[in-house]
Design a protein around this motif. Structure first.
Motif, PDB file in Angstrom:
ATOM      1  N   LEU A 252      13.455  -9.875  -5.992  1.00 18.21           N
ATOM      2  CA  LEU A 252      13.981 -11.096  -5.399  1.00 18.21           C
ATOM      3  C   LEU A 252      15.505 -11.105  -5.433  1.00 18.21           C
ATOM      4  N   SER A 253      16.064 -10.575  -6.510  1.00 22.55           N
ATOM      5  CA  SER A 253      17.528 -10.534  -6.607  1.00 22.55           C
ATOM      6  C   SER A 253      18.115  -9.564  -5.595  1.00 22.55           C
ATOM      7  N   TYR A 254      17.432  -8.450  -5.327  1.00 14.30           N
ATOM      8  CA  TYR A 254      17.915  -7.493  -4.326  1.00 14.30           C
ATOM      9  C   TYR A 254      17.844  -8.108  -2.929  1.00 14.30           C
ATOM     10  N   MET A 255      16.768  -8.828  -2.660  1.00 17.48           N
ATOM     11  CA  MET A 255      16.642  -9.506  -1.370  1.00 17.48           C
ATOM     12  C   MET A 255      17.739 -10.552  -1.200  1.00 17.48           C
ATOM     13  N   HIS A 256      18.068 -11.234  -2.293  1.00 19.97           N
ATOM     14  CA  HIS A 256      19.119 -12.242  -2.232  1.00 19.97           C
ATOM     15  C   HIS A 256      20.482 -11.600  -1.988  1.00 19.97           C
ATOM     16  N   ILE A 257      20.714 -10.430  -2.594  1.00 21.71           N
ATOM     17  CA  ILE A 257      21.977  -9.719  -2.362  1.00 21.71           C
ATOM     18  C   ILE A 257      22.129  -9.381  -0.886  1.00 21.71           C
ATOM     19  N   LEU A 258      21.071  -8.837  -0.275  1.00 17.65           N
ATOM     20  CA  LEU A 258      21.124  -8.492   1.143  1.00 17.65           C
ATOM     21  C   LEU A 258      21.344  -9.749   1.986  1.00 17.65           C
ATOM     22  N   TYR A 259      20.703 -10.841   1.594  1.00 15.07           N
ATOM     23  CA  TYR A 259      20.859 -12.112   2.318  1.00 15.07           C
ATOM     24  C   TYR A 259      22.305 -12.589   2.281  1.00 15.07           C
ATOM     25  N   GLU A 260      22.986 -12.366   1.153  1.00 13.92           N
ATOM     26  CA  GLU A 260      24.342 -12.875   0.985  1.00 13.92           C
ATOM     27  C   GLU A 260      25.406 -11.967   1.602  1.00 13.92           C
ATOM     28  N   ILE A 261      25.240 -10.635   1.467  1.00 12.90           N
ATOM     29  CA  ILE A 261      26.323  -9.740   1.898  1.00 12.90           C
ATOM     30  C   ILE A 261      26.308  -9.479   3.392  1.00 12.90           C
ATOM     31  N   CYS A 262      25.165  -9.718   4.053  1.00  8.57           N
ATOM     32  CA  CYS A 262      25.069  -9.538   5.508  1.00  8.57           C
ATOM     33  C   CYS A 262      24.580 -10.848   6.135  1.00  8.57           C
ATOM     34  N   PRO A 263      25.097 -11.215   7.286  1.00  4.21           N
ATOM     35  CA  PRO A 263      24.713 -12.497   7.894  1.00  4.21           C
ATOM     36  C   PRO A 263      23.446 -12.446   8.733  1.00  4.21           C
TER      37      PRO A 263
END
Length: 549
Positions: A252-263
């Motif tokens: 879930l944290s990896y998915m959140h990172i991708l959600y935040e660093i790319c629009p």
């Protein structure tokens, strides 16, 4: 690490890589910090015997570096590549015997990551190695060949054809163009030229790096896909990847990172929510059917927006559909999503109801949706329809079936968010090229947000993107589930189902433009034919559009 290893002896055209059940331990203790943890790695390509006696010791370039595709080691008649662990994950490549006059040398090494393509430390050594390979294949009279005159005179023979092909391949390897080598390897596999494919895979292993430049990082996972396809083990690897996910909290944290660093995801959610809010501005009872609700994060902002609507909020009912296997990332079933949304709705004083449908999209029927009279329906297809098999896969075309089912509901609005790529019906080689172009743009966009040696970035790419890449390249038929289509094809499907385009409002466009101001200026936003495209530089990555009955 990057080892220059001579190409193995030719394979017979009908020969397939041998799959072993032995898991080879890494002979160098220091490499433990290089290799991805067993419960998190995609695939580990390691070498040597169980006790490490046949392993070639590899130098450590960066103790924090990760690797998924380790260059194989070995000497004459030693093991080198595709064995699989009991859980189905590849550990090394395939078993070959090297020509007796070819030798491995520790001189042919270079550090990783590398800039551009793999750089051989000793150019003279490279030239000598190429000459050795040419001699082994074609004999000592190679210099006497005038390939162009032979071809022009019509006296082409099997020997000259082989010589020309071999020289071309050696020149290509010497150029060190990673893209070119990846495409050449894919073409060799498509043509069932197993010897050339394996030789190029051996070279590619030395050039890719999960902590290198974007093309090297993407290349690492594309090579994994090629190896799996060559071994006809795409399904096994894909299933193994699903079993090797990290703990749910970590994923879930990896998915959140991708959600935040790319629009990309924010773009899709915001544009879809804007279309739904616009369509529902006069409605008192709203039913949203989300065909892949995942964490339910998309609806947090919409609930807030509807709560502040002039005249008071409507009552909201959300039907969340999701494959039960997705519960892993949530750490539980859809009730977690329902509780989260219900708590928010209560704080916003919005009447709310959640209906969980823990089934795959291919299983959805009318009775699963619990439609009630006098409610305005919105249907959301966000990054979901490309997982549905269509007429090219089997007799059941669930892609079009779902659209016809949704049309029968007479919804006020249907939103579509998909990746702009053609990986559904395209033949293998064009599909490989499309995958390279599409995902390279994504990897490049990630590159501007997180350092290349960032461990969380490595894991994010590995767990959120690599599985898709391997599936597209290695699998066929029903096992290939990542089947993206271009907007033109989606448009045809929606129109055939009886929908008409619904232009997105200028407010939505302006909101997206404001969002992109906080990201790199290389992101592009284009509106064309009632569709919004979010891209990286000159390539569209994600499209968003709305439809009505």
């Amino acid at each position: 690490m990057c080892l220059f290893i001579p190409c193995p002896a030719p394979m017979q055209m009908s020969q397939k890589p041998k799959i072993s059940g032995t898991y080879f331990d890494q002979p160098v203790k220091e490499l433990e910090s290089y290799c991805l943890p067993p419960n998190q790695s995609l695939d580990q390509y390691q070498s040597g015997s169980d006790d490490g006696s046949n392993g070639v010791q590899q130098s450590v370039h960066n103790p924090d570096q990760y690797c998924t595709l380790d260059s194989s080691s070995g000497m004459q008649n030693s093991s080198s590549t595709a064995s699989f662990s009991p859980d189905g994950s590849p550990v090394s490549q395939q078993n070959y015997s090297y020509p007796s006059n070819l030798h491995h040398s520790p001189e042919y090494t270079c550090g990783s990551p590398i800039s551009g393509s793999c750089v051989i430390d000793n150019e003279n050594a490279l030239g000598h190695m190429i000459r050795q390979l040419e001699t082994a294949m074609l004999g000592s009279d190679l210099d006497n060949f005038d390939l162009h005159s032979i071809a022009a005179s019509g006296r082409a023979t099997e020997v000259s054809t082989e010589a020309e092909r071999w020289k071309y391949m050696m020149e290509m390897i010497a150029r060190g163009d990673l893209k070119e080598l990846l495409c050449a390897c894919a073409k060799a596999i498509e043509n069932k030229d197993m010897y050339v494919a394996d030789c190029l895979i051996t070279q590619l292993h030395q050039m890719v790096s999960v902590s290198g430049e974007p093309i090297q990082r993407l290349g690492a996972y594309m090579v994994e896909g090629l190896v799996a396809r060559l071994a006809s083990s795409g399904s096994s690897i894909y299933k193994a990847l699903r079993c090797k996910e990290p703990a749910s909290v970590e994923l879930l944290s990896y998915m959140h990172i991708l959600y935040e660093i790319c629009p990309y995801f924010k773009f899709g959610y915001m544009s879809a929510n804007g279309a739904i809010a616009e369509a529902m501005k006069e409605e008192s009872r709203v039913h949203i059917i989300d065909f892949q609700i995942a964490q339910g994060s998309q609806w947090l902002t919409l609930i807030h927006a509807l709560a502040s609507r002039p005249g008071g909020p409507p009552s909201i009912r959300i039907t969340g559909i999701d494959d039960p296997t997705s519960s892993f990332a949530r750490g539980g079933g859809l009730e977690i999503v329902g509780q989260r949304l219900r708590k928010l709705a209560e704080s916003c004083k919005v009447p709310f109801e959640f209906h969980a449908a823990a089934i795959s999209g291919t299983e959805v029927q009318l009775e699963n949706l619990r439609i009630q009279p006098d409610e305005a329906i919105a249907v959301n297809f966000a990054m979901m329809l490309h997982h549905m098999p269509d007429e090219s896969v089997g007799t059941e075309n669930h892609r079009d079936r779902l659209l016809r089912l949704v049309k029968s509901l007479s919804p006020k609005v249907v939103t579509l968010v998909e990746q702009e790529a053609n990986t559904n019906t395209a033949p293998f080689l064009p599909r490989f090229m499309e995958t390279m172009g599409h995902y390279l743009a994504i990897f490049e966009s990630i590159d501007v947000s997180l350092p290349r040696e960032h461990k969380e970035r490595i894991k994010t790419e590995q767990h959120c993107l690599a599985r898709e890449i391997v599936n597209i390249i290695a699998c066929e038929g029903p096992e290939r589930v990542e089947r993206h289509e271009l907007l033109g094809k989606w448009r045809s499907r929606f129109i055939m189902a009886g929908f008409t385009p619904s232009p997105l409002s200028s407010f939505v466009n302006n909101t997206i433009k404001t969002l992109l101001q906080s990201y790199c200026d290389k992101y592009t936003l284009e509106e064309r034919d009632d569709v919004l495209y979010l891209g990286w530089m000159n390539r569209a990555i994600v499209e968003s559009c709305a439809w009505r009955c």
